[in-house]
Design a protein around this motif. Structure first.
Motif, PDB file in Angstrom:
ATOM      1  N   GLY A 166       0.781  -1.233   0.000  1.00  0.00           N
ATOM      2  CA  GLY A 166       0.000   0.000   0.000  1.00  0.00           C
ATOM      3  C   GLY A 166       0.810   1.279   0.000  1.00  0.00           C
ATOM      4  O   GLY A 166       0.395   2.286   0.593  1.00  0.00           O
ATOM      5  N   PHE A 167       1.948   1.306  -0.691  1.00  0.00           N
ATOM      6  CA  PHE A 167       2.754   2.524  -0.704  1.00  0.00           C
ATOM      7  C   PHE A 167       2.068   3.617  -1.519  1.00  0.00           C
ATOM      8  O   PHE A 167       1.541   3.377  -2.605  1.00  0.00           O
ATOM      9  CB  PHE A 167       4.148   2.245  -1.277  1.00  0.00           C
ATOM     10  CG  PHE A 167       5.079   1.627  -0.279  1.00  0.00           C
ATOM     11  CD1 PHE A 167       5.576   2.373   0.783  1.00  0.00           C
ATOM     12  CD2 PHE A 167       5.452   0.300  -0.384  1.00  0.00           C
ATOM     13  CE1 PHE A 167       6.436   1.809   1.719  1.00  0.00           C
ATOM     14  CE2 PHE A 167       6.308  -0.280   0.540  1.00  0.00           C
ATOM     15  CZ  PHE A 167       6.802   0.481   1.597  1.00  0.00           C
ATOM     16  N   ARG A 168       2.089   4.841  -0.969  1.00  0.00           N
ATOM     17  CA  ARG A 168       1.568   6.017  -1.649  1.00  0.00           C
ATOM     18  C   ARG A 168       2.282   7.242  -1.082  1.00  0.00           C
ATOM     19  O   ARG A 168       2.959   7.160  -0.064  1.00  0.00           O
ATOM     20  CB  ARG A 168       0.060   6.169  -1.474  1.00  0.00           C
ATOM     21  CG  ARG A 168      -0.394   6.577  -0.086  1.00  0.00           C
ATOM     22  CD  ARG A 168      -0.466   5.436   0.858  1.00  0.00           C
ATOM     23  NE  ARG A 168      -1.354   5.723   1.992  1.00  0.00           N
ATOM     24  CZ  ARG A 168      -1.457   4.913   3.030  1.00  0.00           C
ATOM     25  NH1 ARG A 168      -0.747   3.799   3.095  1.00  0.00           N
ATOM     26  NH2 ARG A 168      -2.295   5.208   4.000  1.00  0.00           N
ATOM     27  N   ARG A 169       2.107   8.369  -1.735  1.00  0.00           N
ATOM     28  CA  ARG A 169       2.795   9.589  -1.299  1.00  0.00           C
ATOM     29  C   ARG A 169       2.105  10.168  -0.065  1.00  0.00           C
ATOM     30  O   ARG A 169       0.882  10.307  -0.038  1.00  0.00           O
ATOM     31  CB  ARG A 169       2.842  10.622  -2.422  1.00  0.00           C
ATOM     32  CG  ARG A 169       3.790  10.211  -3.536  1.00  0.00           C
ATOM     33  CD  ARG A 169       4.064  11.298  -4.545  1.00  0.00           C
ATOM     34  NE  ARG A 169       5.118  10.862  -5.460  1.00  0.00           N
ATOM     35  CZ  ARG A 169       6.418  11.106  -5.288  1.00  0.00           C
ATOM     36  NH1 ARG A 169       6.818  11.821  -4.239  1.00  0.00           N
ATOM     37  NH2 ARG A 169       7.313  10.662  -6.141  1.00  0.00           N
ATOM     38  N   VAL A 170       2.921  10.484   0.928  1.00  0.00           N
ATOM     39  CA  VAL A 170       2.427  11.064   2.178  1.00  0.00           C
ATOM     40  C   VAL A 170       3.407  12.140   2.638  1.00  0.00           C
ATOM     41  O   VAL A 170       4.518  12.248   2.124  1.00  0.00           O
ATOM     42  CB  VAL A 170       2.282   9.973   3.278  1.00  0.00           C
ATOM     43  CG1 VAL A 170       1.233   8.937   2.893  1.00  0.00           C
ATOM     44  CG2 VAL A 170       3.621   9.294   3.553  1.00  0.00           C
ATOM     45  N   THR A 171       2.986  12.940   3.606  1.00  0.00           N
ATOM     46  CA  THR A 171       3.855  13.963   4.179  1.00  0.00           C
ATOM     47  C   THR A 171       3.672  14.001   5.689  1.00  0.00           C
ATOM     48  O   THR A 171       2.671  13.513   6.230  1.00  0.00           O
ATOM     49  CB  THR A 171       3.547  15.363   3.609  1.00  0.00           C
ATOM     50  OG1 THR A 171       2.215  15.733   3.985  1.00  0.00           O
ATOM     51  CG2 THR A 171       3.672  15.375   2.089  1.00  0.00           C
ATOM     52  N   LEU A 172       4.645  14.618   6.345  1.00  0.00           N
ATOM     53  CA  LEU A 172       4.613  14.719   7.799  1.00  0.00           C
ATOM     54  C   LEU A 172       3.630  15.772   8.304  1.00  0.00           C
ATOM     55  O   LEU A 172       3.257  15.739   9.479  1.00  0.00           O
ATOM     56  CB  LEU A 172       6.014  15.065   8.328  1.00  0.00           C
ATOM     57  CG  LEU A 172       7.047  13.943   8.326  1.00  0.00           C
ATOM     58  CD1 LEU A 172       8.447  14.513   8.523  1.00  0.00           C
ATOM     59  CD2 LEU A 172       6.725  12.928   9.419  1.00  0.00           C
ATOM     60  N   ASP A 173       3.224  16.690   7.456  1.00  0.00           N
ATOM     61  CA  ASP A 173       2.426  17.813   7.959  1.00  0.00           C
ATOM     62  C   ASP A 173       0.929  17.537   8.006  1.00  0.00           C
ATOM     63  O   ASP A 173       0.157  18.394   8.431  1.00  0.00           O
ATOM     64  CB  ASP A 173       2.705  19.085   7.154  1.00  0.00           C
ATOM     65  CG  ASP A 173       2.386  18.937   5.666  1.00  0.00           C
ATOM     66  OD1 ASP A 173       1.876  17.862   5.267  1.00  0.00           O
ATOM     67  OD2 ASP A 173       2.655  19.887   4.915  1.00  0.00           O
ATOM     68  N   GLN A 174       0.512  16.341   7.575  1.00  0.00           N
ATOM     69  CA  GLN A 174      -0.897  15.992   7.686  1.00  0.00           C
ATOM     70  C   GLN A 174      -1.050  14.478   7.671  1.00  0.00           C
ATOM     71  O   GLN A 174      -0.178  13.759   7.178  1.00  0.00           O
ATOM     72  CB  GLN A 174      -1.702  16.601   6.540  1.00  0.00           C
ATOM     73  CG  GLN A 174      -1.273  16.121   5.165  1.00  0.00           C
ATOM     74  CD  GLN A 174      -2.037  16.823   4.055  1.00  0.00           C
ATOM     75  OE1 GLN A 174      -2.942  17.598   4.308  1.00  0.00           O
ATOM     76  NE2 GLN A 174      -1.674  16.554   2.811  1.00  0.00           N
ATOM     77  N   LEU A 175      -2.161  14.001   8.237  1.00  0.00           N
ATOM     78  CA  LEU A 175      -2.430  12.572   8.197  1.00  0.00           C
ATOM     79  C   LEU A 175      -2.694  12.132   6.762  1.00  0.00           C
ATOM     80  O   LEU A 175      -3.262  12.885   5.978  1.00  0.00           O
ATOM     81  CB  LEU A 175      -3.635  12.237   9.069  1.00  0.00           C
ATOM     82  CG  LEU A 175      -3.468  12.370  10.583  1.00  0.00           C
ATOM     83  CD1 LEU A 175      -4.798  12.085  11.272  1.00  0.00           C
ATOM     84  CD2 LEU A 175      -2.376  11.432  11.106  1.00  0.00           C
TER      85      LEU A 175
END
Length: 288
Positions: free
Chosen positions: A255-264
């Protein structure tokens, strides 16, 4: 009334100073002002590396509570963590390894107030493993930043390694926490309000660390309670060997996808609840 910020409690190994700097900045941005850190260095770590890291933490304005060297037995982390928690005193403790950066569903003070109003003494999280765009176990430069260097988040730990992805991320003083911060026996976090534990373990050098850990546990040089740590390391080593030294980011199971630390991540509350409520320890630990 806004509660006092929790004390951050962590046991730090021989990580890169740049990671420690990014980690510290992340938690200060969340409102953390008190860091209770223990540094432990296995015997193979060169003295200059140890000295460089301790100099770096001093430049960050943090004085370690303790610095030790020697074998990294399975119980070492828990013993050091519990000693730090005793020193930290009353109130809430935030627990995070040096490769774990937390994103909460609300500001930290609100998270604590919500837990207290519900009569809970723990807040939980779920690990989300962060990797490079092509799955390489890469070096990263501080100026690049963790989000850009490791933009993909997926469920490597529990879907491939069969490890426990659950974490206790906030806990009231006096409440015991199990090894690895995975559980607080007798206390259940709210499964509908789980933090995202961004796990930046999969960097350059981790394969050597895993091989060394497996060898030391297998030989008895480092004491272990169960073979689970070795089994998880073996699964990761087998996986990257079968994928030309990379993590297979295209595997739909992960389930890899693009994410960031500044939001869930999108849909995190439902996704995390489902994983946490369905997760069970594997009945056996064969590599597969």
């Amino acid at each position: 009334m806004t509660p006092a910020p929790p004390v951050l409690v962590a046991v730090i190994g021989p990580v890169e100073p740049a990671l420690l700097t990014a980690w510290t900045a992340h938690y200060r941005a969340l409102g953390i002002t008190a860091f209770h850190l223990a540094f432990h260095f296995p015997d193979h770590v060169p003295g200059p590396w140890r000295d460089h890291l301790l100099t770096a933490v001093g430049e960050l304005g943090i004085t370690p509570a303790t610095v030790s060297t020697g074998p990294w037995h399975e119980h070492t982390n828990s013993e050091l963590r519990d000693h730090l928690r005793e020193q930290a005193g009353p109130g809430w403790h935030l627990l995070a390894d040096s490769d774990e950066l937390l994103t909460f569903p609300a500001p930290l003070g609100e998270v604590i107030v919500t837990a207290e109003r519900a009569g809970r003494v723990v807040v939980g999280g779920l690990m989300l493993d962060r990797v490079t765009p092509d799955g390489r176990l890469a070096h990263w430069r501080p100026e690049t930043g963790l989000d850009r260097a490791f933009p993909l988040g997926g469920h490597l730990t529990h879907r491939l390694l069969h490890g426990d992805p659950r974490k206790i991320v906030l806990v009231h003083a006096g409440v015991p926490v199990a090894s690895g911060n995975h559980r607080a026996p007798g206390h259940k976090p709210d499964p509908g309000a789980l933090a995202c534990v961004h796990h930046f373990k999969w960097r350059a050098g981790v394969l050597d660390d895993l091989r060394r850990r497996a060898q030391n546990f297998a030989s008895g040089n480092w004491a272990e309670h169960t073979p689970a740590v070795r089994d998880e390391a073996g699964r990761l080593l087998d996986h990257v060997e079968g994928h030309h030294g990379r993590i297979d980011v295209a595997d739909p199971r992960l389930g890899f996808r693009r994410v960031t630390l500044d939001q869930l991540p999108a849909g995190w509350a439902a996704e995390a609840r489902t994983i946490v409520t369905r997760w069970r320890p594997p009945a056996a630990n064969p590599r597969r």
